[in-house]
Design an enzyme around this catalytic site. Sequence first.
Site, PDB file in Angstrom:
ATOM      1  N   LYS A  70      -6.598  37.115   1.596  1.00  0.00           N
ATOM      2  CA  LYS A  70      -7.674  37.782   1.558  1.00  0.00           C
ATOM      3  C   LYS A  70      -7.091  39.425   1.066  1.00  0.00           C
ATOM      4  O   LYS A  70      -8.023  40.094   0.584  1.00  0.00           O
ATOM      5  CB  LYS A  70      -8.711  37.779   2.562  1.00  0.00           C
ATOM      6  CG  LYS A  70      -9.644  36.383   2.703  1.00  0.00           C
ATOM      7  CD  LYS A  70     -10.106  36.435   1.585  1.00  0.00           C
ATOM      8  CE  LYS A  70     -11.670  35.531   1.481  1.00  0.00           C
ATOM      9  NZ  LYS A  70     -11.574  34.309   1.863  1.00  0.00           N
TER      10      LYS A  70
ATOM     11  N   SER B  16     -18.277  33.186   5.077  1.00  0.00           N
ATOM     12  CA  SER B  16     -17.324  31.950   5.530  1.00  0.00           C
ATOM     13  C   SER B  16     -18.198  30.870   6.393  1.00  0.00           C
ATOM     14  O   SER B  16     -19.285  31.154   7.134  1.00  0.00           O
ATOM     15  CB  SER B  16     -16.370  32.709   6.774  1.00  0.00           C
ATOM     16  OG  SER B  16     -15.401  31.806   6.889  1.00  0.00           O
TER      17      SER B  16
ATOM     18  N   ARG C  66      -8.974  36.434  10.651  1.00  0.00           N
ATOM     19  CA  ARG C  66      -8.583  37.921  10.069  1.00  0.00           C
ATOM     20  C   ARG C  66      -9.238  38.739  11.168  1.00  0.00           C
ATOM     21  O   ARG C  66      -9.988  38.503  11.939  1.00  0.00           O
ATOM     22  CB  ARG C  66      -9.170  37.982   8.884  1.00  0.00           C
ATOM     23  CG  ARG C  66      -8.586  37.120   7.750  1.00  0.00           C
ATOM     24  CD  ARG C  66      -9.406  37.588   6.298  1.00  0.00           C
ATOM     25  NE  ARG C  66     -10.752  36.844   6.374  1.00  0.00           N
ATOM     26  CZ  ARG C  66     -11.789  37.665   6.536  1.00  0.00           C
ATOM     27  NH1 ARG C  66     -11.937  38.968   6.766  1.00  0.00           N
ATOM     28  NH2 ARG C  66     -12.854  36.986   6.584  1.00  0.00           N
TER      29      ARG C  66
ATOM     30  N   HIS D  85     -16.611  36.525  -4.430  1.00  0.00           N
ATOM     31  CA  HIS D  85     -16.170  35.449  -3.293  1.00  0.00           C
ATOM     32  C   HIS D  85     -17.163  34.346  -3.528  1.00  0.00           C
ATOM     33  O   HIS D  85     -18.146  34.031  -3.098  1.00  0.00           O
ATOM     34  CB  HIS D  85     -16.609  36.071  -2.139  1.00  0.00           C
ATOM     35  CG  HIS D  85     -16.013  35.476  -0.837  1.00  0.00           C
ATOM     36  ND1 HIS D  85     -16.591  35.513   0.579  1.00  0.00           N
ATOM     37  CD2 HIS D  85     -15.037  34.480  -0.718  1.00  0.00           C
ATOM     38  CE1 HIS D  85     -15.852  34.605   1.373  1.00  0.00           C
ATOM     39  NE2 HIS D  85     -15.101  34.285   0.556  1.00  0.00           N
TER      40      HIS D  85
ATOM     41  N   ASP E  85     -12.846  29.437  -3.536  1.00  0.00           N
ATOM     42  CA  ASP E  85     -13.002  30.785  -3.029  1.00  0.00           C
ATOM     43  C   ASP E  85     -13.032  32.229  -3.697  1.00  0.00           C
ATOM     44  O   ASP E  85     -13.826  33.036  -3.133  1.00  0.00           O
ATOM     45  CB  ASP E  85     -12.097  30.841  -1.827  1.00  0.00           C
ATOM     46  CG  ASP E  85     -12.308  31.611  -0.658  1.00  0.00           C
ATOM     47  OD1 ASP E  85     -13.468  31.393  -0.059  1.00  0.00           O
ATOM     48  OD2 ASP E  85     -11.628  32.723  -0.492  1.00  0.00           O
TER      49      ASP E  85
ATOM     50  N   LYS F 119     -18.901  26.955   0.750  1.00  0.00           N
ATOM     51  CA  LYS F 119     -18.196  27.233  -0.745  1.00  0.00           C
ATOM     52  C   LYS F 119     -17.236  25.930  -0.994  1.00  0.00           C
ATOM     53  O   LYS F 119     -17.151  25.232  -1.991  1.00  0.00           O
ATOM     54  CB  LYS F 119     -17.425  28.218  -0.664  1.00  0.00           C
ATOM     55  CG  LYS F 119     -18.512  29.860  -0.758  1.00  0.00           C
ATOM     56  CD  LYS F 119     -17.779  30.917  -0.822  1.00  0.00           C
ATOM     57  CE  LYS F 119     -16.609  31.233   0.162  1.00  0.00           C
ATOM     58  NZ  LYS F 119     -17.186  31.257   1.424  1.00  0.00           N
ATOM     59  N   THR F 120     -16.386  25.573  -0.071  1.00  0.00           N
ATOM     60  CA  THR F 120     -15.262  24.757  -0.338  1.00  0.00           C
ATOM     61  C   THR F 120     -15.685  23.456  -0.311  1.00  0.00           C
ATOM     62  O   THR F 120     -15.636  22.527  -0.982  1.00  0.00           O
ATOM     63  CB  THR F 120     -14.141  24.907   0.764  1.00  0.00           C
ATOM     64  OG1 THR F 120     -13.654  26.175   0.836  1.00  0.00           O
ATOM     65  CG2 THR F 120     -12.926  23.954   0.784  1.00  0.00           C
TER      66      THR F 120
ATOM     67  N   ARG G 108      -7.544  25.333  10.047  1.00  0.00           N
ATOM     68  CA  ARG G 108      -7.636  25.362   8.470  1.00  0.00           C
ATOM     69  C   ARG G 108      -6.748  24.405   7.724  1.00  0.00           C
ATOM     70  O   ARG G 108      -5.650  24.137   8.319  1.00  0.00           O
ATOM     71  CB  ARG G 108      -7.238  26.692   7.943  1.00  0.00           C
ATOM     72  CG  ARG G 108      -8.655  27.735   8.465  1.00  0.00           C
ATOM     73  CD  ARG G 108      -9.571  27.778   7.407  1.00  0.00           C
ATOM     74  NE  ARG G 108     -10.536  28.673   7.506  1.00  0.00           N
ATOM     75  CZ  ARG G 108     -11.552  28.910   6.651  1.00  0.00           C
ATOM     76  NH1 ARG G 108     -11.430  28.637   5.426  1.00  0.00           N
ATOM     77  NH2 ARG G 108     -12.305  29.938   7.113  1.00  0.00           N
TER      78      ARG G 108
HETATM   79  N1  ATP Z   1     -25.042  21.011   5.230  1.00  0.00           N
HETATM   80  C1  ATP Z   1     -24.180  21.204   4.974  1.00  0.00           C
HETATM   81  N2  ATP Z   1     -23.805  22.002   3.915  1.00  0.00           N
HETATM   82  C2  ATP Z   1     -22.364  22.388   3.743  1.00  0.00           C
HETATM   83  N3  ATP Z   1     -21.260  22.285   4.945  1.00  0.00           N
HETATM   84  C3  ATP Z   1     -21.790  22.016   5.904  1.00  0.00           C
HETATM   85  C4  ATP Z   1     -23.084  21.132   6.134  1.00  0.00           C
HETATM   86  N4  ATP Z   1     -23.088  20.823   7.465  1.00  0.00           N
HETATM   87  C5  ATP Z   1     -21.929  21.199   8.049  1.00  0.00           C
HETATM   88  N5  ATP Z   1     -21.060  21.531   7.042  1.00  0.00           N
HETATM   89  C6  ATP Z   1     -19.753  21.889   7.276  1.00  0.00           C
HETATM   90  O1  ATP Z   1     -19.799  23.322   7.290  1.00  0.00           O
HETATM   91  C7  ATP Z   1     -18.382  23.799   6.949  1.00  0.00           C
HETATM   92  C8  ATP Z   1     -18.450  24.588   5.677  1.00  0.00           C
HETATM   93  O2  ATP Z   1     -17.096  25.338   5.555  1.00  0.00           O
HETATM   94  P1  ATP Z   1     -16.343  25.763   4.227  1.00  0.00           P
HETATM   95  O3  ATP Z   1     -14.975  25.405   4.254  1.00  0.00           O
HETATM   96  O4  ATP Z   1     -17.150  25.041   3.090  1.00  0.00           O
HETATM   97  O5  ATP Z   1     -16.901  27.120   4.310  1.00  0.00           O
HETATM   98  P2  ATP Z   1     -16.481  28.238   3.098  1.00  0.00           P
HETATM   99  O6  ATP Z   1     -17.744  28.763   2.489  1.00  0.00           O
HETATM  100  O7  ATP Z   1     -15.494  27.554   1.937  1.00  0.00           O
HETATM  101  O8  ATP Z   1     -15.827  29.382   3.971  1.00  0.00           O
HETATM  102  P3  ATP Z   1     -14.451  30.237   4.044  1.00  0.00           P
HETATM  103  O9  ATP Z   1     -14.804  31.224   3.063  1.00  0.00           O
HETATM  104  O10 ATP Z   1     -14.262  30.656   5.225  1.00  0.00           O
HETATM  105  O11 ATP Z   1     -13.257  29.399   3.477  1.00  0.00           O
HETATM  106  C9  ATP Z   1     -17.682  22.682   6.772  1.00  0.00           C
HETATM  107  O12 ATP Z   1     -16.844  22.251   7.857  1.00  0.00           O
HETATM  108  C10 ATP Z   1     -18.632  21.277   6.717  1.00  0.00           C
HETATM  109  O13 ATP Z   1     -18.414  20.172   6.963  1.00  0.00           O
HETATM  110  O1  OAA Z   2      -9.962  34.608   5.353  1.00  0.00           O
HETATM  111  C1  OAA Z   2     -10.368  33.641   5.857  1.00  0.00           C
HETATM  112  O2  OAA Z   2      -9.744  33.771   6.913  1.00  0.00           O
HETATM  113  C2  OAA Z   2     -11.264  32.698   5.568  1.00  0.00           C
HETATM  114  C3  OAA Z   2     -12.030  33.110   4.391  1.00  0.00           C
HETATM  115  O3  OAA Z   2     -12.041  32.626   3.397  1.00  0.00           O
HETATM  116  C4  OAA Z   2     -13.043  33.765   4.778  1.00  0.00           C
HETATM  117  O4  OAA Z   2     -13.264  34.525   5.686  1.00  0.00           O
HETATM  118  O5  OAA Z   2     -13.797  34.146   3.759  1.00  0.00           O
HETATM  119 CA    CA Z   3     -13.317  28.003   1.663  1.00  0.00          CA
HETATM  120 MN    MN Z   4     -13.525  32.639   1.772  1.00  0.00          MN
END
Ligand code: ATP
Ligand code: OAA
Ligand code: CA
Ligand code: MN
Length: 660
Positions: A323, A360, A178, A342, A379, A364-365, A444
């Site tokens: 977003k 990010s 973004r 979020h 998310d 979360k995911t 992604r």
């Molecule tokens: N201990 C841990 N706990 C959680 N995630 C981990 C850990 N170690 C490594 N990772 C990695 O960190 C990343 C977490 O990314 P995730 O997609 O869950 O983020 P998110 O909070 O959903 O972000 P976004 O809002 O950008 O989607 C994954 O690639 C996961 O494999």
């Molecule tokens: O919006 C994006 O590219 C990824 C996301 O979920 C974040 O940044 O929280």
């Molecule tokens: Ca996510």
């Molecule tokens: Mn997000």
Amino acid sequence: MAANGDGRVSMGNGATGRNGLAKIQTQKKEDEVCHDDSTTPMKAQTIDELHSLQKKKSAPTTPINGIPAPFATVSDEERSKQQLQSISASLASLTRETGPKVVRGDPASKSATPRVVSHHHHHVSPTISVSDSSLKFTHVLYNLSPAELYEQAIHYEKGSFITSSGAMATLSGAKTGRSPKDKRVVRDETTEHDLWWGKGSPNIEMDEHTFMVNRERAVDYLNSLDKVFVNDQFLNWDPQNRIKVRIVSARAYHSLFMHNMCIRPTPEELENFGSPDFTIYNAGQFPCNRYTHYMTSSTSIDLNLARREMVILGTQYAGEMKKGLFSVMHYLMPKRQILSLHSGCNMGKDGDVALFFGLSGTGKTTLSTDHNRYLIGDDEHCWSDTGVSNIEGGCYAKCIDLSREKEPDIWNAIKFGTVLENVVFDEHTREVDYSDKSVTENTRAAYPIEYIPNAKIPCVASHPKNVILLACDAFGVLPPVSKLTLAQTMYHFISGYTALVAGTEEGIKEPQATFSACFGAAFIMLHPTKYAAMLAAKMQKHGATGWLVNTGWSGGRYGSGSRIKLAYTRKIIDAIHSGSLLKAEYKRTEVFGLEIPTEIEGVPSEILEPMNTWSDKKAYKESLLKLGGLFKNNFQGFVAHKIGKDDKLTDEILAAGPVF
Ligand SMILES: Nc1ncnc2c1ncn2[C@@H]1O[C@H](COP(=O)(O)OP(=O)(O)OP(=O)(O)O)[C@@H](O)[C@H]1O
Ligand SMILES: O=C([O-])CC(=O)C(=O)O
Ligand SMILES: [Ca+2]
Ligand SMILES: [Mn+2]
């Protein structure tokens, strides 16, 4: 040799034909001996006929809820006309006062010759077309299916390929994250007072006129194309607070992405869609004009809340749409006393609900996708008086270093229909190499939520029991888990700390400490304390427990320590869900004053207190104080604000930060 009109083939010089040419018949007579095709005779006489047999019409003409036709107020034809008129109105130039001539279907397909044409005029007097754009048709590819979108992408968009698991790999172009600095929000009489402006705010102002300039630019660009994609979909699984969104875009990639990420209407819902509550004009690669006031680059993401419209110019990164709509929800929902979050959300077999906040890349995911629990969403959620609802219809998982062993459900969701952004794959086998960062680290996958086997549909749940704040601490000093008081939960929610590890936002490549209010300052529209007050009230009312989980470094800061094993984090999360961690024995840390458990099943006890894992204790203390200082410094921006009406809570929150 030449073909006759009747399908027979004539050949040179034979004896039998009247004109002296031999006839070879392509249709054998019944009594001839040589029967080598034993199948039933072909129903088609020509190739075109054969092809026409292949496809069955699938117009969504199902009577609504089985109500027989006599009760239906509008005919199919009328409905289809209204639909085209609505799209034409969406695409109308606001300076030429006329909508484009809109026709459904692919211009490349023969059957797409204009049948139902809608010419949306605001004034009826016969006009001579004053612009070339009003002479041409705008072909609309409306709510195409994933299969149709695959074909469009593969045929027309460079960089689109089918991977070995059936997902569609694509490139998002120059932007692979973004562009928060290019976001603009129209400042008018209403938003002037309602929204958060100024230092720390994500809302960079623009005026109404400039918005219209950019809107016209996007609309003209879209109308100049051979075809545009239109998605009519929903946001929010709470039926009372569902929002109708229309996304107009130039690429099949964008249409498929939003198909996956928004809630997909049933054919009946689509028939009755009417006009959208919010519209996105995504001109993708077409840039904004830097001579335009307020424009500081070729990219602009413009939000006009009064018009309920968003314009995207100069970026093809699809996450802007996702977003951008989230920002809209952060405005619309609090107006209805609903808290937008979020966060990820999942639910145990016994109905216990957990929220996962975090910036990010904090997990979360990854952590809401839990094989032992029902997934509500990864998310974006709303927390209303009736409970939690997912805003979206899909998930958007990071795939850098994705492995089948550690994240099997996400791995398996990457199949036909899934959009895989910016990944690298073998040119022959089409096997994806998830460790390859050649294009970006922010690779992604966007897939419909039902691709996760234990997703709960509809994606709604009751009030949360646990509120888990995730931070990826590159300083390696925050404990893997701490139990928080309500005031601490609010302190950390308002702080929104993490250390970004990958380039989700343009330009961030190295880990660095980041504070983002409400764990999503880029998307909030009101002052952070507004959301914080709502969260505090809801947590209090429903007796939710707050937790801080560090999914980042252990044994040293970034560079010397290493990221805590996902398997350990999962055990910690399990103990929170089961309720066992609530009953554990705790001790208090210095500086941050966090309550940390002494023991958790499946996790080595020594890692629970970060100091133990550092060989250099002095370096640990320095790092701890450094981070404490950064927290204090960041919170200065909030000390003058009251959180809700509760003075006592406000004081407690101010006192809940690091003390040293
Ligand atoms: N201990 C841990 N706990 C959680 N995630 C981990 C850990 N170690 C490594 N990772 C990695 O960190 C990343 C977490 O990314 P995730 O997609 O869950 O983020 P998110 O909070 O959903 O972000 P976004 O809002 O950008 O989607 C994954 O690639 C996961 O494999
Ligand atoms: O919006 C994006 O590219 C990824 C996301 O979920 C974040 O940044 O929280
Ligand atoms: Ca996510
Ligand atoms: Mn997000």
